[in-house]
Motif scaffolding. Structure first.
Motif, PDB file in Angstrom:
ATOM      1  N   LEU A 227       0.830  -1.199   0.000  1.00 20.08           N
ATOM      2  CA  LEU A 227       0.000   0.000   0.000  1.00 20.08           C
ATOM      3  C   LEU A 227       0.868   1.255   0.000  1.00 20.08           C
ATOM      4  O   LEU A 227       0.590   2.210  -0.728  1.00 20.08           O
ATOM      5  N   GLY A 228       1.924   1.249   0.797  1.00 22.07           N
ATOM      6  CA  GLY A 228       2.829   2.394   0.839  1.00 22.07           C
ATOM      7  C   GLY A 228       3.448   2.678  -0.518  1.00 22.07           C
ATOM      8  O   GLY A 228       3.510   3.842  -0.961  1.00 22.07           O
ATOM      9  N   LYS A 229       3.901   1.639  -1.204  1.00 21.62           N
ATOM     10  CA  LYS A 229       4.501   1.809  -2.525  1.00 21.62           C
ATOM     11  C   LYS A 229       3.484   2.322  -3.542  1.00 21.62           C
ATOM     12  O   LYS A 229       3.803   3.136  -4.408  1.00 21.62           O
ATOM     13  N   LEU A 230       2.241   1.859  -3.411  1.00 22.41           N
ATOM     14  CA  LEU A 230       1.194   2.307  -4.331  1.00 22.41           C
ATOM     15  C   LEU A 230       0.871   3.784  -4.112  1.00 22.41           C
ATOM     16  O   LEU A 230       0.650   4.531  -5.074  1.00 22.41           O
ATOM     17  N   LEU A 231       0.858   4.219  -2.857  1.00 26.45           N
ATOM     18  CA  LEU A 231       0.630   5.640  -2.575  1.00 26.45           C
ATOM     19  C   LEU A 231       1.730   6.493  -3.202  1.00 26.45           C
ATOM     20  O   LEU A 231       1.459   7.539  -3.792  1.00 26.45           O
ATOM     21  N   VAL A 232       2.964   6.039  -3.089  1.00 28.79           N
ATOM     22  CA  VAL A 232       4.091   6.767  -3.683  1.00 28.79           C
ATOM     23  C   VAL A 232       3.953   6.808  -5.204  1.00 28.79           C
ATOM     24  O   VAL A 232       4.137   7.857  -5.832  1.00 28.79           O
ATOM     25  N   GLU A 233       3.619   5.660  -5.780  1.00 29.45           N
ATOM     26  CA  GLU A 233       3.472   5.571  -7.233  1.00 29.45           C
ATOM     27  C   GLU A 233       2.413   6.542  -7.748  1.00 29.45           C
ATOM     28  O   GLU A 233       2.569   7.150  -8.808  1.00 29.45           O
TER      29      GLU A 233
ATOM     30  N   LYS B  30       1.528   9.250  -6.120  1.00 27.66           N
ATOM     31  CA  LYS B  30       1.814  10.564  -5.537  1.00 27.66           C
ATOM     32  C   LYS B  30       0.705  10.994  -4.559  1.00 27.66           C
ATOM     33  O   LYS B  30       0.237  12.130  -4.590  1.00 27.66           O
ATOM     34  N   ILE B  31       0.311  10.050  -3.718  1.00 27.62           N
ATOM     35  CA  ILE B  31      -0.697  10.313  -2.693  1.00 27.62           C
ATOM     36  C   ILE B  31      -0.002  10.419  -1.339  1.00 27.62           C
ATOM     37  O   ILE B  31       0.763   9.525  -0.947  1.00 27.62           O
ATOM     38  N   ASN B  32      -0.240  11.509  -0.640  1.00 25.96           N
ATOM     39  CA  ASN B  32       0.359  11.711   0.680  1.00 25.96           C
ATOM     40  C   ASN B  32      -0.369  10.892   1.737  1.00 25.96           C
ATOM     41  O   ASN B  32      -1.520  10.491   1.555  1.00 25.96           O
ATOM     42  N   LEU B  33       0.333  10.669   2.849  1.00 26.36           N
ATOM     43  CA  LEU B  33      -0.192   9.807   3.913  1.00 26.36           C
ATOM     44  C   LEU B  33      -0.539  10.598   5.161  1.00 26.36           C
ATOM     45  O   LEU B  33       0.233  11.441   5.618  1.00 26.36           O
ATOM     46  N   VAL B  34      -1.709  10.294   5.725  1.00 25.91           N
ATOM     47  CA  VAL B  34      -2.087  10.744   7.066  1.00 25.91           C
ATOM     48  C   VAL B  34      -2.260   9.480   7.895  1.00 25.91           C
ATOM     49  O   VAL B  34      -2.905   8.526   7.441  1.00 25.91           O
ATOM     50  N   TYR B  35      -1.685   9.457   9.080  1.00 33.31           N
ATOM     51  CA  TYR B  35      -1.768   8.225   9.880  1.00 33.31           C
ATOM     52  C   TYR B  35      -1.605   8.556  11.360  1.00 33.31           C
ATOM     53  O   TYR B  35      -1.509   9.714  11.747  1.00 33.31           O
ATOM     54  N   GLY B  36      -1.562   7.522  12.184  1.00 27.46           N
ATOM     55  CA  GLY B  36      -1.574   7.704  13.631  1.00 27.46           C
ATOM     56  C   GLY B  36      -0.289   8.136  14.292  1.00 27.46           C
ATOM     57  O   GLY B  36      -0.244   8.275  15.521  1.00 27.46           O
ATOM     58  N   GLY B  37       0.775   8.345  13.518  1.00 25.81           N
ATOM     59  CA  GLY B  37       1.984   8.949  14.054  1.00 25.81           C
ATOM     60  C   GLY B  37       3.025   8.013  14.633  1.00 25.81           C
ATOM     61  O   GLY B  37       4.130   8.440  14.973  1.00 25.81           O
TER      62      GLY B  37
END
Length: 226
Positions: A42-48, A50-57
């Motif tokens: 999922l992380g690699k797909l977000l990068v591919e 160009k989607i930024n991440l919001v998460y629990g820190g």
């Protein structure tokens, strides 16, 4: 010409493009390596995309894996964490931008405010609570953003069966059962979320909830107590 223009507008409405996705996931990796693999995928797909991440820190467990992957790929990472959990969920250096909040309610409010959509990976009580609350907010009309469930190795099968039981017993409206978008792979899930359209009846329009005003009041109250 007019017919083609209307078709184009309709397609634009149906296909969403996400700038920021909030991911709920565990501060552990779990016993099955498939869970870690799914977080990395999922992380690699977000990068591919160009989607930024919001998460629990957090920097451990699945939270650490996906946030490090997105950050290393050059996308922005925003972590939102209550002050009380910093020593429990952060090991070593923080990843990306970190916003420290007063409590769990403010954490979820901040994550909702900054995200265009939500995805739940496998996780424990905290992940499930975040998922269920964001589903509830959609049902109530607080937001109309897609809510995705990455059902890795059938991890959420029992929870989905409980949702179906709720429909069968008359506690969950049939249309509200479709708030949750479900897939077994990250690529399939995001594709479904881009095509998502709200079909359930909302308890009240978003404007009536005055989410932003309530959030500002919460922040002001915390500032006064600090």
């Amino acid at each position: 010409m007019e017919g083609r223009e209307v078709t184009s507008t309709t397609n634009e409405k149906k296909e969403r493009r996400f700038r920021r996705i909030c991911v709920f996931c565990g501060s552990c990796t779990g016993y099955n390596s498939a869970f870690s693999d799914a977080a990395l995928e999922l992380g690699k797909l977000l990068v591919e995309r160009k989607i930024n991440l919001v998460y629990g820190g957090g920097s451990i467990g699945l939270m650490g894996l996906i946030s490090q992957t997105v950050f290393n790929g050059g996308c922005h990472v925003l972590g939102v964490i209550p002050k009380a959990l910093m020593s429990h969920e952060i090991a070593g250096e923080t990843i990306g931008e970190l916003k420290i909040v007063a409590d769990m309610h403010q954490r979820k409010s901040e994550m909702e405010k900054h995200a265009d959509a939500f995805i739940a990976l496998p996780g424990g009580y905290g992940t499930m609570e975040e998922l269920l609350e964001i589903i509830t907010w959609s049902q109530l009309g607080i937001h109309d953003k897609p809510v995705g469930l990455l059902n890795v190795n059938g991890y959420y099968n029992s929870l989905l069966a409980l949702f179906d039981k709720g429909v069968d017993e008359g506690f969950i409206d049939h249309s509200a059962r479709h708030i949750v978008v479900i897939a077994n792979t990250a690529e399939e899930l995001i594709k479904k979320m881009e095509e998502y359209e709200t079909v359930h009846d909302k308890a009240a329009p978003r404007q009536s909830w005055e989410v932003d005003q309530l959030l500002e009041s919460t922040q002001s109250g915390e500032a006064l107590r600090s």
